[in-house]
Design an enzyme around this catalytic site. Structure first.
Site, PDB file in Angstrom:
ATOM      1  N   PRO A   2      -8.995 -27.238  10.958  1.00 52.62           N
ATOM      2  CA  PRO A   2      -7.424 -27.471  11.558  1.00 52.62           C
ATOM      3  C   PRO A   2      -6.405 -27.301  10.376  1.00 52.62           C
ATOM      4  CG  PRO A   2      -8.860 -29.431  12.147  1.00 52.62           C
ATOM      5  CD  PRO A   2      -9.783 -28.590  11.154  1.00 52.62           C
ATOM      6  N   GLU A   3      -5.466 -26.375  10.787  1.00 52.84           N
ATOM      7  CA  GLU A   3      -4.421 -26.366   9.960  1.00 52.84           C
ATOM      8  C   GLU A   3      -3.175 -26.826  10.522  1.00 52.84           C
ATOM      9  OE1 GLU A   3      -4.137 -23.848   6.879  1.00 52.84           O
ATOM     10  OE2 GLU A   3      -6.224 -23.188   7.024  1.00 52.84           O
ATOM     11  N   LYS A  50      -1.075 -32.914   9.449  1.00 53.71           N
ATOM     12  CA  LYS A  50      -2.294 -32.995  10.103  1.00 53.71           C
ATOM     13  C   LYS A  50      -2.610 -34.324  10.983  1.00 53.71           C
ATOM     14  CE  LYS A  50      -4.069 -29.758   6.676  1.00 53.71           C
ATOM     15  NZ  LYS A  50      -5.269 -29.441   5.740  1.00 53.71           N
ATOM     16  N   ARG A 245     -12.975 -27.296  -2.811  1.00 52.05           N
ATOM     17  CA  ARG A 245     -12.606 -26.274  -1.725  1.00 52.05           C
ATOM     18  C   ARG A 245     -13.227 -25.049  -2.208  1.00 52.05           C
ATOM     19  NH1 ARG A 245      -9.242 -28.817   1.478  1.00 52.05           N
ATOM     20  NH2 ARG A 245     -10.044 -27.277   3.406  1.00 52.05           N
TER      21      ARG A 245
END
Ligand SMILES: [Zn+2]
Length: 260
Positions: A2-3, A50, A245
């Site tokens: 989710p961004e 977020k 990442r």
């Protein structure tokens, strides 16, 4: 994952509960197992970066974070819950008309609404907030000039809302090699502005596109496209770990020496 725009969209779907009184709640996490929110009215639903904030009467806020895999789905009363498997359900909130089901949520907690700032105080300017402040975002990014730009963009203390997809796409669109130190990126204001525009463009829809196309397989320039030809130059897109990442980039459009 989710961004910021996904979280914003989730908050809008939870808007369906606003003004309704909860007729039941079922927490399936140990720390909240005995909590009963029955009788409380849902007053508003908001996202900050977020984080999701569901504000209830009695000045309490139900906080949740989607991280990589969490989601909220709202179903009409009586509708089958067609979300994820039942064992992933962390909370169910029911009203006469709807059921909000939270799957695999993280950091689920109830806090006094007045305690929200303490919970979120570390967040940088929210890309989708009414108070988006690009100058402050740039100032925070620039404060650590030796940090790799890809890493700095993901740090929610600099600016809130960018996840891995937008990170990769932003750097491609600006022609920046992901390992470039922040201090060598001359276009931080442009980067912040572009981040704001990309996330804003995807508000209200679940397909995230940075290319303008919503067709499957055409929505990104580099993200998820390892070994596929760059849409601009044909060079094969590369993928590599960067810190914890994954980073995607085009070695031709984002050359290593840029900005030096
Ligand atoms: Zn290229």
């Amino acid at each position: 994952m989710p961004e910021g725009d996904t979280v914003w969209n989730t908050a809008r779907s939870l808007d369906r509960l606003v003004g309704q009184t909860l007729t039941g709640s079922d927490f399936r996490v140990p720390q909240l197992a005995t909590v009963d929110l029955t009788g409380r009215t849902v007053e508003s639903s908001a996202s900050r970066g977020k984080h999701l904030l569901l504000r209830l009467s009695g000045a309490v806020t139900l906080h949740s974070h989607l991280r990589m895999d969490g989601s909220w789905r709202v179903f009409a009363a009586g509708e089958r819950w067609s979300g994820k498997p039942a064992h992933l359900i962390r909370v169910v909130l029911k009203t006469d008309r709807a059921a909000a089901v939270g799957y695999h949520l993280h950091e689920l907690k109830l806090v006094p609404t007045t305690g929200e700032p303490a919970l979120l105080g570390h967040l940088g300017p929210d890309l989708l907030g009414d108070d988006w402040d690009p100058g402050e975002a740039v100032r925070r990014l620039a404060a650590d000039p030796d940090r790799e730009i890809a890493d700095a963009l993901l740090d929610q203390r600099n600016l809130a809302g960018i996840g891995n997809l937008y990170k990769a796409e932003l750097l491609f669109l600006q022609g920046i090699w992901p390992w470039t130190p922040v201090g060598r990126v001359a276009t931080l204001p442009k980067l912040a502005d572009l981040a704001h525009r990309l996330l804003t463009a995807n508000k209200g829809r679940w397909t995230q596109s940075t290319t303008g196309s919503l067709r499957r397989g055409e929505t990104t320039y580099v993200y998820g496209r390892r070994s596929m030809p760059c849409r601009r130059c044909g060079t094969l897109i590369r993928k590599q770990e960067q810190g914890e990442r994954i980073t995607y980039w085009c070695p031709t459009c984002q050359p290593e020496d840029l900005g030096r």
